[in-house]
Design a protein around this motif. Structure first.
Motif, PDB file in Angstrom:
ATOM      1  N   ALA A  28      30.822  80.808  50.401  1.00 42.93           N
ATOM      2  CA  ALA A  28      30.954  79.509  49.729  1.00 42.93           C
ATOM      3  C   ALA A  28      30.147  78.438  50.451  1.00 42.93           C
ATOM      4  N   THR A  29      30.134  78.477  51.792  1.00 42.08           N
ATOM      5  CA  THR A  29      29.358  77.481  52.541  1.00 42.08           C
ATOM      6  C   THR A  29      27.865  77.769  52.514  1.00 42.08           C
ATOM      7  N   ASP A  30      27.488  78.963  52.095  1.00 40.25           N
ATOM      8  CA  ASP A  30      26.062  79.230  51.857  1.00 40.25           C
ATOM      9  C   ASP A  30      25.578  78.523  50.593  1.00 40.25           C
ATOM     10  N   VAL A  37      33.143  72.117  50.465  1.00 44.27           N
ATOM     11  CA  VAL A  37      34.032  73.284  50.395  1.00 44.27           C
ATOM     12  C   VAL A  37      35.424  72.918  50.891  1.00 44.27           C
ATOM     13  N   LEU A  38      35.489  72.185  51.989  1.00 39.06           N
ATOM     14  CA  LEU A  38      36.795  71.791  52.535  1.00 39.06           C
ATOM     15  C   LEU A  38      37.542  70.873  51.570  1.00 39.06           C
ATOM     16  N   PHE A  39      36.841  69.889  51.005  1.00 41.36           N
ATOM     17  CA  PHE A  39      37.502  68.976  50.071  1.00 41.36           C
ATOM     18  C   PHE A  39      38.054  69.723  48.867  1.00 41.36           C
ATOM     19  N   VAL A  79      38.365  72.336  59.675  1.00 39.63           N
ATOM     20  CA  VAL A  79      37.021  71.840  59.972  1.00 39.63           C
ATOM     21  C   VAL A  79      36.336  72.777  60.961  1.00 39.63           C
ATOM     22  N   LEU A  80      37.034  73.089  62.047  1.00 39.04           N
ATOM     23  CA  LEU A  80      36.460  73.970  63.066  1.00 39.04           C
ATOM     24  C   LEU A  80      36.215  75.364  62.511  1.00 39.04           C
ATOM     25  N   GLU A  81      37.184  75.887  61.757  1.00 40.11           N
ATOM     26  CA  GLU A  81      37.051  77.230  61.183  1.00 40.11           C
ATOM     27  C   GLU A  81      35.862  77.322  60.227  1.00 40.11           C
ATOM     28  N   THR A  82      35.775  76.363  59.314  1.00 42.01           N
ATOM     29  CA  THR A  82      34.773  76.455  58.261  1.00 42.01           C
ATOM     30  C   THR A  82      33.367  76.237  58.809  1.00 42.01           C
ATOM     31  N   PHE A  83      33.195  75.254  59.716  1.00 42.99           N
ATOM     32  CA  PHE A  83      31.895  75.099  60.356  1.00 42.99           C
ATOM     33  C   PHE A  83      31.593  76.312  61.231  1.00 42.99           C
ATOM     34  N   GLY A  84      32.627  76.870  61.849  1.00 40.67           N
ATOM     35  CA  GLY A  84      32.421  78.037  62.698  1.00 40.67           C
ATOM     36  C   GLY A  84      31.961  79.248  61.918  1.00 40.67           C
ATOM     37  N   VAL A  85      32.651  79.561  60.820  1.00 41.65           N
ATOM     38  CA  VAL A  85      32.297  80.752  60.045  1.00 41.65           C
ATOM     39  C   VAL A  85      30.937  80.586  59.372  1.00 41.65           C
ATOM     40  N   ALA A  86      30.526  79.334  59.156  1.00 44.83           N
ATOM     41  CA  ALA A  86      29.201  79.094  58.570  1.00 44.83           C
ATOM     42  C   ALA A  86      28.076  79.445  59.547  1.00 44.83           C
ATOM     43  N   HIS A  87      28.411  79.542  60.848  1.00 44.60           N
ATOM     44  CA  HIS A  87      27.388  79.787  61.863  1.00 44.60           C
ATOM     45  C   HIS A  87      27.645  81.051  62.679  1.00 44.60           C
TER      46      HIS A  87
END
Length: 307
Positions: A28-30, A37-39, A79-87
């Motif tokens: 999804a973040t791709d 995505v978070l919102f 926030v940390l999880e989603t930015f983390g999994v994106a990278h």
């Protein structure tokens, strides 16, 4: 035994759903910026919660107050999880975040036997090997964000446990407030990118709905139903398979590759997590001589609400 098999099936399905959430969030973040995505993950869940909340009666003062506080800490975790999994990879994300299960007792209890910290050491060694790739190297930005998410999530779990232990709050209204708070927090940061949703395809929308409802609201309600019908030990063992499913989803569906060192690291993380859980449970509920052990039907069902 049909009742037991049904409960075990729900818990195992829950672990599969949560394990798959990392690959879903990554794809999804791709397609969309992380903040959008978070919102949307919060907004979709909030709409459903607010519609269903009408049947639960008015919110109490404690539900509003503590739901707001927990909504802020939960938003920090995501926030940390989603930015983390994106990278990083979905497999790495799911395995690293499982450290929450051994970090939570450290923050909650403080004093634990030495063998618990040996189990933590096994997990840390596993993380080092998991992120090493073809050779030992410093962890990437996504891996470090997932480590930070595990620490913050452990603090969130401790806070949830202490709030619900001393306050008369209902799980669903508390969850509804948290979800609404998250939607409000991410609305302004996500607002500039919302016009891009007009070009979002049905697959991405399906992923967002799955994250909001399947991995969020429905999963929480299913967990609450299941842990009321089994022991904490049995529930923890089944839910503890989440990182395994995250790894399998990443490899089988996401096309991620594992090196020999990464496989060894994954095995150490799972082993250390199970070992740490067993040590913590034994320390938390010692049985005095001459006192019968509690039956599974009446055992503590305090499985950490880590989602």
């Amino acid at each position: 035994m049909p009742h037991t098999r049904r409960t075990d099936g729900v818990l195992l399905a829950l672990a599969v759903v949560w394990g798959s959430s990392y690959l879903t969030a990554k794809t999804a973040t791709d397609a969309l910026p992380v903040l959008i995505v978070l919102f949307l993950r919060y907004a979709v869940g909030a709409v459903v919660c607010l519609v269903a909340l009408g049947r639960s009666g008015p919110l109490t003062r404690d539900e509003r107050r503590y739901g707001t506080l927990l909504g802020v800490t939960q938003a920090a975790v995501l926030v940390l999880e989603t930015f983390g999994v994106a990278h990083t990879t979905a497999g790495n994300a799911g395995l690293i975040i499982s450290l929450t299960l051994v970090l939570t007792p450290v923050l909650d209890r403080g004093r634990l036997p030495g063998r618990f910290f040996l189990a933590v050491g096994v997990c840390v060694a596993g993380v080092g090997l998991l992120v090493s790739g073809n050779g030992l190297r410093a962890p990437g930005a996504g891996d470090l964000l997932m480590l930070a998410a595990a620490v913050v999530r452990a603090g969130h779990v401790v806070l949830v446990g202490r709030v619900t232990a001393v306050r008369a709050v209902r799980p669903f209204p508390l969850t509804a407030v948290q979800t609404a708070v998250g939607a409000v927090l991410f609305l302004l940061p996500a607002a500039p990118g919302l016009p891009a949703l007009a070009r979002t395809g049905p697959v991405t929308w399906a992923e967002l709905v799955y994250l909001a409802l399947g991995c969020g609201l429905c999963a929480f309600l299913a967990q609450t139903w299941a842990v009321q019908r089994t022991s904490a030990t049995r529930a923890s063992l089944l839910l503890g398979t989440e990182p395994v499913w995250a790894l399998l989803a990443g490899v089988c569906l996401g096309g991620e590759r594992l090196t020999a060192l990464a496989v060894l690291g994954a095995a150490l993380i799972v082993t250390g997590t199970y070992w740490g859980q067993s040590v913590e449970r034994a320390q938390r509920a010692p049985v005095a001589p001459g006192v019968p052990a509690p039956s599974p039907d009446h055992a503590d069902t305090g499985v950490p609400q880590v989602r």
